[in-house]
Enzyme design. Structure first.
Site, PDB file in Angstrom:
ATOM      1  CB  CYS A 101     -15.942 -22.125   3.977  1.00 49.30           C
ATOM      2  SG  CYS A 101     -15.419 -23.754   3.425  1.00 49.30           S
ATOM      3  CG  ASP A 148      13.587   7.515  -6.896  1.00 47.21           C
ATOM      4  OD1 ASP A 148      14.759   7.808  -6.622  1.00 47.21           O
ATOM      5  OD2 ASP A 148      12.704   8.371  -7.077  1.00 47.21           O
ATOM      6  CG  ASP A 170      13.683  11.696  -5.325  1.00 41.56           C
ATOM      7  OD1 ASP A 170      14.776  12.221  -5.091  1.00 41.56           O
ATOM      8  OD2 ASP A 170      13.135  11.699  -6.443  1.00 41.56           O
TER       9      ASP A 170
END
Length: 718
Positions: A19, A620, A437
């Site tokens: 768990c 970029d 771009d």
């Protein structure tokens, strides 16, 4: 997370977790290791992901896992799954072979067919089920308690043992109803739920398993004498010449040195049509050679291969945590102790209040046939305690987010989209602006020179300088002229061009001083690269990059989603406007330098808009990092760009639409999962405390809660 160059990432399988609490304890133990700067443990995939700031021996990480009570496995994922499935099936069979007759005897006993030997059968059968089929749950509970925490196994084991213990009490003469058969049934239902849950989890991670399965197991290499030798894939090294026959998978990333064929890359890129390949072309390990024999020189092997990086990035995202999970984690941290406390409150309430509140159960029994008829204080107290313990389900809370992430990231990978940062899934639903771009994003990214207006001598100098540039357009320019000339100096001016000295002459190749001189070319959507020698313009080259086929459709879909598409490019105004008009973009920023892209992005963010930036991952990088979501369009060469939250392996802007759809759907499913998990526990626990739920019904409901979360998560795949 520490994405510095020196950071090392390690992932491995952890066994024994049941768990969210187990996963959190392993995670906490790993974080204490000196040199670990990040640790994430995924319950759904049973994997740990660790980022190291220095070399840490694997033995130390293993010891950290063991100190939390769990183990590390180096078995192949498919072998581990197979062994886990076999054990689960064996436990399932054993539990029901014993439990089914026990339940039949119990119902007969309740109907008035009293059997003096039944308590002995309950004790013996219960022992086989609890400590045989339920051994792993008992072990998990013991590990948790000895390490001073509580998990799902503690609740199940505590309920089953309490029920089983009533058989001893009844046999010893204590006036209490025997629930020994219920103890066996609790374990049987729990084992059944685990079996179904495991099966569904395996199905949910189908995409990762499919990627693992397409890896070749061995490769044929040419030795020094030109003979073919079959070796394990792990032994393949960079530079080896591989022989790949039609119908075989390509063992490693490489370049074709001999042969022509078509290659099926659908499992990696999502592209269904075969791709034609010839000498000099690159191929990806795991893709399928269809038509012709090949000789391939290996360029990237092992962990450096495209497929390995792809799998690693997906697993990293699947193991990550997103902000919405923080609340669920805080709740599960106190969940088991709280449930145990509530179970004790229920037991004390009915033990001391059965005379005053027994009428409540009598009234409820008229409408709910499963309400217990037991009115003995001790028996009813035990009944309420057991029901409350087994109804609670922290597993549903623990699985709510990771199961949705598994299916969401898997669905994205099928479309050639790698989600590296899981937080992007939560952020994507709020994206209002997409900055794009032009080159390589809206266009194919394979530019070619279509007009040359320079002398042969200058063209040779231009090609020599552009060979040293990293800009996407530079490759196209360098390809127009072969030359062995080496520049005396080269300097790349980011966002402007390249300058350098050749044969004593200083050249600059880049943006035109006066773009209006090239209106005819610009109106055709071409990019003009001006050539200057000694500060004087001596000519130009016109470059054309065709639009991606999906550009117009993708921009239209973004608008339908209420998202504003914006072009941000370093190209000139006229070329940018020509391309923007073709794809349907109204907002255009042209002639923008890399640093200015970040300024534009920040401007939108200050307006309260979430911004997604799409770029080629080179010029970029700053904008990709600064955006709320950064998406790099690229192939295997730039797959490991740390600036991007997502990487598009195949396609263009349409992948952004897919990303937003998948992210929105994944986050919606996460919210549904968490709502169901919380609502279930909020409704079910009070009912159990009120003795309105039979323990068998409670255990069934608990198992169904986890299974429903997984089934809901799997909807993302469709």
């Amino acid at each position: 997370m520490g994405n510095g160059e020196s950071a090392k990432k390690v992932s491995f399988s952890v066994t024994g977790m049941t768990c969210a609490t187990c996963a959190r304890m392993v995670e906490r133990s790993l974080k204490k290791v000196d040199g670990v700067i990040f640790a994430g443990v995924n319950l759904a995939t049973e994997t740990a992901f660790v980022v190291l700031e220095k070399d840490v021996p694997m033995e130390i990480l293993e010891e950290a896992v063991r100190s939390a009570g769990y183990n590390v496995s180096y078995e192949a994922p498919e072998d581990l799954d197979r062994r886990r499935y076999q054990i689960a099936r064996k436990n399932l069979t054993l539990s029901w072979i014993i439990t089914a007759p026990l339940m039949a005897f119990m119902f007969a006993h309740m109907a008035g067919f009293h059997m003096s030997w039944f308590p002995f059968i309950e004790i013996l059968g219960g022992a086989i089920v609890l400590f045989g089929a339920g051994r792993s749950s008992m072990k998990g509970a013991w590990i948790a308690l000895t390490h001073f925490h509580a998990n799902m196994d503690v609740l199940v084991s505590l309920g089953a043992l309490a029920a089983w213990a009533t058989s001893f009490l009844s046999l010893s003469g204590v006036h209490v109803t025997s629930f020994g058969s219920i103890g066996a049934m609790i374990i049987a239902l729990h084992v059944t739920g685990r079996f179904i849950e495991s099966h569904l989890r395996d199905r949910a991670s189908k995409e990762i398993k499919a990627l693992l399965e397409i890896q070749a197991r061995e490769a044929r290499v040419l030795d020094e004498n030109g003979k073919e030798i079959a070796i394990p894939i792990e032994a393949v090294k960079e530079g080896f010449t591989l022989v790949v026959r039609p119908g075989e998978r390509i063992p490693a990333d490489g370049r074709i040195t001999d042969g022509i064929t078509s290659v099926d890359e659908s499992m990696i890129t999502g592209e269904s049509l075969p791709v034609q390949k010839k000498q000099g072309d690159g191929v990806t390990g795991g893709s399928l050679n269809l038509t012709g024999p090949l000789k391939v020189q290996a360029t990237h092997v092992g962990e450096d291969s495209f497929l390995s990086q792809m799998i690693s990035l997906i697993q990293e995202a699947q193991g990550a945590k997103i902000p919405i999970q923080a609340f669920a984690d805080r709740v599960t941290n106190y969940f088991v102790p709280a449930v145990a406390t509530l179970a004790l409150i229920s037991a004390f309430f009915w033990y001391f209040g059965v005379d005053r509140f027994g009428f409540f159960l009598d009234t409820a029994a008229r409408y709910l046939p499963w309400v217990t008829t037991v009115r003995d204080p001790l028996s009813l107290a035990i009944f309420g305690f057991i029901s409350t313990i087994v109804i609670a389900c922290p597993c549903a809370l623990g699985l709510a987010t990771p199961m949705a992430l598994i299916t969401g990231t898997g669905a994205a990978s099928r479309k050639g989209l790698i989600i590296r940062n899981a937080e992007a899934i939560q952020t994507a639903k709020e994206v209002g602006i997409v900055l794009m771009d032009k080159t390589g994003t809206l266009t194919q990214g394979h530019p070619s020179v279509v007009d040359i207006q320079v002398s042969e001598e200058d063209l040779e100098a231009v090609a020599a300088l552009e060979r040293h540039s990293l800009h996407p357009l530079a490759k196209a320019v360098a390809a127009v002229k072969r030359t062995d000339i080496e520049p005396n100096s080269v300097e790349e001016i980011m966002g402007e061009g390249v300058k350098g000295t050749i044969r004593g002459e200083e050249y600059f190749i880049g943006k035109p001083q006066d773009p209006s001189r090239y209106n005819e070319q610009l109106l055709l959507g071409r990019t003009v690269v001006e050539v200057q020698k000694g500060g004087v313009v001596v000519g130009f080259l016109a470059i054309e990059d065709s639009l991606r086929e999906d550009g117009v459709r993708a921009v239209s879909h973004l608008k339908e989603l209420g998202i504003v598409p914006v072009m941000v490019t370093g190209d000139n105004e006229r070329t940018a406007q020509a391309v923007a008009k073709q794809v349907g973009i109204n907002e255009v920023y042209a002639g923008v330098r890399p640093g200015e892209k970040l300024d534009i992005l920040r401007r939108y963010q200050t307006m309260g808009r979430k911004v997604l930036m799409v770029g080629d991952g080179m010029n970029d990088a700053a904008a990709l990092k600064g955006a709320d979501i950064g998406v790099a369009i690229g192939s295997g060469t730039d797959l490991a760009i740390d600036s991007a939250d997502m990487v598009v392996v195949k396609g263009g802007v349409s992948a952004i639409v897919d990303a937003i759809h998948i992210s929105r759907q994944t986050f919606t499913v996460i919210r549904q999962n968490l709502f169901w998990a919380f609502a279930y526990n909020i409704i079910a626990i009070p009912l159990a405390m009120g003795a309105l739920l039979h323990p068998a019904i409670a255990e069934t409901a608990m198992a169904f809660s986890s299974i429903s979360v997984i089934l809901n998560s799997m909807r993302i795949r469709s």
